[in-house]
Enzyme design. Structure first.
Site, PDB file in Angstrom:
ATOM      1  N   LYS A  45      33.171  40.601  55.499  1.00  0.00           N
ATOM      2  CA  LYS A  45      33.184  39.468  56.403  1.00  0.00           C
ATOM      3  C   LYS A  45      34.077  38.337  55.913  1.00  0.00           C
ATOM      4  O   LYS A  45      34.408  37.434  56.662  1.00  0.00           O
ATOM      5  CB  LYS A  45      31.744  38.915  56.542  1.00  0.00           C
ATOM      6  CG  LYS A  45      30.821  39.840  57.304  1.00  0.00           C
ATOM      7  CD  LYS A  45      29.364  39.256  57.347  1.00  0.00           C
ATOM      8  CE  LYS A  45      28.606  39.916  56.261  1.00  0.00           C
ATOM      9  NZ  LYS A  45      27.204  40.004  56.290  1.00  0.00           N
ATOM     10  N   GLY A  46      34.432  38.379  54.630  1.00  0.00           N
ATOM     11  CA  GLY A  46      35.128  37.251  54.005  1.00  0.00           C
ATOM     12  C   GLY A  46      36.410  36.818  54.688  1.00  0.00           C
ATOM     13  O   GLY A  46      36.814  35.666  54.599  1.00  0.00           O
ATOM     14  N   GLU A 101      42.585  39.953  53.464  1.00  0.00           N
ATOM     15  CA  GLU A 101      41.424  39.815  52.568  1.00  0.00           C
ATOM     16  C   GLU A 101      41.211  38.349  52.215  1.00  0.00           C
ATOM     17  O   GLU A 101      42.163  37.568  52.196  1.00  0.00           O
ATOM     18  CB  GLU A 101      41.711  40.564  51.266  1.00  0.00           C
ATOM     19  CG  GLU A 101      40.946  41.846  51.078  1.00  0.00           C
ATOM     20  CD  GLU A 101      39.485  41.670  50.685  1.00  0.00           C
ATOM     21  OE1 GLU A 101      38.828  40.697  51.115  1.00  0.00           O
ATOM     22  OE2 GLU A 101      38.980  42.531  49.956  1.00  0.00           O
ATOM     23  N   ASP A 105      40.147  40.372  43.599  1.00  0.00           N
ATOM     24  CA  ASP A 105      39.524  40.096  42.302  1.00  0.00           C
ATOM     25  C   ASP A 105      39.784  41.286  41.373  1.00  0.00           C
ATOM     26  O   ASP A 105      40.881  41.399  40.823  1.00  0.00           O
ATOM     27  CB  ASP A 105      38.030  39.826  42.544  1.00  0.00           C
ATOM     28  CG  ASP A 105      37.252  39.450  41.304  1.00  0.00           C
ATOM     29  OD1 ASP A 105      37.867  39.074  40.295  1.00  0.00           O
ATOM     30  OD2 ASP A 105      36.006  39.525  41.334  1.00  0.00           O
ATOM     31  N   LYS A 133      42.761  36.369  42.182  1.00  0.00           N
ATOM     32  CA  LYS A 133      42.107  36.051  40.904  1.00  0.00           C
ATOM     33  C   LYS A 133      42.535  37.129  39.912  1.00  0.00           C
ATOM     34  O   LYS A 133      41.813  38.103  39.689  1.00  0.00           O
ATOM     35  CB  LYS A 133      40.587  36.080  41.133  1.00  0.00           C
ATOM     36  CG  LYS A 133      39.756  35.363  40.086  1.00  0.00           C
ATOM     37  CD  LYS A 133      38.293  35.750  40.211  1.00  0.00           C
ATOM     38  CE  LYS A 133      37.462  34.862  41.100  1.00  0.00           C
ATOM     39  NZ  LYS A 133      36.029  35.247  41.102  1.00  0.00           N
ATOM     40  N   PHE A 154      33.762  31.474  40.166  1.00  0.00           N
ATOM     41  CA  PHE A 154      33.256  31.968  41.444  1.00  0.00           C
ATOM     42  C   PHE A 154      33.436  30.899  42.518  1.00  0.00           C
ATOM     43  O   PHE A 154      32.916  29.796  42.410  1.00  0.00           O
ATOM     44  CB  PHE A 154      31.798  32.408  41.343  1.00  0.00           C
ATOM     45  CG  PHE A 154      31.435  33.318  42.469  1.00  0.00           C
ATOM     46  CD1 PHE A 154      31.800  34.655  42.446  1.00  0.00           C
ATOM     47  CD2 PHE A 154      30.780  32.826  43.591  1.00  0.00           C
ATOM     48  CE1 PHE A 154      31.508  35.501  43.506  1.00  0.00           C
ATOM     49  CE2 PHE A 154      30.486  33.666  44.660  1.00  0.00           C
ATOM     50  CZ  PHE A 154      30.846  34.996  44.615  1.00  0.00           C
ATOM     51  N   VAL A 155      34.202  31.239  43.548  1.00  0.00           N
ATOM     52  CA  VAL A 155      34.552  30.256  44.577  1.00  0.00           C
ATOM     53  C   VAL A 155      33.929  30.619  45.925  1.00  0.00           C
ATOM     54  O   VAL A 155      33.718  31.795  46.221  1.00  0.00           O
ATOM     55  CB  VAL A 155      36.090  30.127  44.723  1.00  0.00           C
ATOM     56  CG1 VAL A 155      36.700  29.651  43.410  1.00  0.00           C
ATOM     57  CG2 VAL A 155      36.729  31.435  45.152  1.00  0.00           C
ATOM     58  N   ASP A 161      31.667  33.811  50.443  1.00  0.00           N
ATOM     59  CA  ASP A 161      30.224  33.552  50.331  1.00  0.00           C
ATOM     60  C   ASP A 161      29.710  33.739  48.918  1.00  0.00           C
ATOM     61  O   ASP A 161      30.337  34.392  48.080  1.00  0.00           O
ATOM     62  CB  ASP A 161      29.447  34.523  51.221  1.00  0.00           C
ATOM     63  CG  ASP A 161      29.419  35.938  50.630  1.00  0.00           C
ATOM     64  OD1 ASP A 161      30.502  36.474  50.340  1.00  0.00           O
ATOM     65  OD2 ASP A 161      28.324  36.488  50.442  1.00  0.00           O
TER      66      ASP A 161
HETATM   67  P1  IMP Z   1      37.305  43.264  44.235  1.00  0.00           P
HETATM   68  O1  IMP Z   1      37.005  44.642  44.712  1.00  0.00           O
HETATM   69  O2  IMP Z   1      36.692  42.996  42.874  1.00  0.00           O
HETATM   70  O3  IMP Z   1      38.768  42.892  44.278  1.00  0.00           O
HETATM   71  O4  IMP Z   1      36.452  42.301  45.138  1.00  0.00           O
HETATM   72  C1  IMP Z   1      36.904  41.792  46.287  1.00  0.00           C
HETATM   73  C2  IMP Z   1      35.743  41.169  47.032  1.00  0.00           C
HETATM   74  O5  IMP Z   1      34.809  40.549  46.150  1.00  0.00           O
HETATM   75  C3  IMP Z   1      36.236  40.061  47.922  1.00  0.00           C
HETATM   76  O6  IMP Z   1      36.601  40.523  49.181  1.00  0.00           O
HETATM   77  C4  IMP Z   1      35.047  39.126  47.961  1.00  0.00           C
HETATM   78  O7  IMP Z   1      34.177  39.502  49.004  1.00  0.00           O
HETATM   79  C5  IMP Z   1      34.342  39.318  46.640  1.00  0.00           C
HETATM   80  N1  IMP Z   1      34.675  38.260  45.669  1.00  0.00           N
HETATM   81  C6  IMP Z   1      35.391  38.354  44.524  1.00  0.00           C
HETATM   82  N2  IMP Z   1      35.493  37.163  43.893  1.00  0.00           N
HETATM   83  C7  IMP Z   1      34.819  36.276  44.662  1.00  0.00           C
HETATM   84  C8  IMP Z   1      34.570  34.855  44.565  1.00  0.00           C
HETATM   85  O8  IMP Z   1      35.002  34.140  43.622  1.00  0.00           O
HETATM   86  N3  IMP Z   1      33.849  34.322  45.574  1.00  0.00           N
HETATM   87  C9  IMP Z   1      33.362  35.031  46.633  1.00  0.00           C
HETATM   88  N4  IMP Z   1      33.577  36.346  46.767  1.00  0.00           N
HETATM   89  C10 IMP Z   1      34.289  36.967  45.801  1.00  0.00           C
HETATM   90 MG    MG Z   2      31.930  38.705  49.671  1.00  0.00          MG
END
Ligand code: IMP
Ligand code: MG
Length: 181
Positions: A45-46, A101, A105, A133, A154-155, A161
């Protein structure tokens, strides 16, 4: 009404900064995709706040759809396992796909998703992320369009969210660690 701002350690990007940067990204995408018909694929949903501003600033004829994936549960770091909970409702063969996206992260989510989508034979796949990030990256994934780089904090806000809260804040801020510790 409880004030969400009391949970924010510091504001990273104001509404004004987000508006300006998202317009720039939209213009960049419009230049790159001139004469084509990009297909925006939002990762729910982000993405929903960013995507709605982004597609309105692209200005080209385009189409869009959404997928939902879950990898996080209610914690603040990836579980490493990605599950598709809502798939596309149309075929992307031959399309120029732009994945939208909120934040890149570890890269686990988009690493999985780009491989999965490549199997459906789109003409191209690019990644537009509002935030990057890079400190916690484990997958070999880089954004083609990126709004801002953020430190390893964490943002929340502007679609992002913590445990489904704060998505509707119009700015992005660092969440106070005591909220999730
Ligand atoms: P990844 O698979 O670790 O790259 O995670 C991506 C997903 O993690 C993003 O689409 C977000 O939903 C969530 N996420 C990662 N870091 C943050 C943050 O700092 N705040 C909120 N959601 C995050
Ligand atoms: Mg999320």
């Amino acid at each position: 009404m409880p004030d969400q701002k009391k949970d924010i350690l510091k504001v990273l990007f104001t509404e004004e900064q987000l508006r300006t940067r998202v317009k720039e990204l939209g213009a960049e995408i419009a230049r790159d995709y001139e004469g084509r018909d990009p297909f925006f694929l939002g990762v729910l949903k982000g993405c929903f706040v960013f995507m709605s501003d982004l597609v309105r600033s692209v200005g080209l004829p385009c189409s869009m759809d959404f997928m939902a994936v879950s990898s996080y549960g209610n914690g603040t770091s990836s579980t490493g396992a990605v599950k598709i909970t809502k798939d596309l409702s149309q075929d992307i063969a031959g399309k120029d796909v732009v994945i939208v996206e909120d934040i890149l992260d570890s890269g686990v989510t988009l690493g999985y998703l780009t491989k999965y989508l490549a199997g459906r034979k789109p003409a191209s796949i690019r990644i537009a992320t509002l935030l990057d990030k890079p400190d916690r990256r484990v997958a070999d994934i880089y954004p083609d369009y990126c709004g801002f780089r953020v430190p390893d904090e964490f943002v929340v806000g502007y679609g992002l969210d913590y445990a489904e809260t704060y998505r509707n804040m119009p700015y992005i801020g660092v969440l106070k660690p005591e909220i999730y510790k």
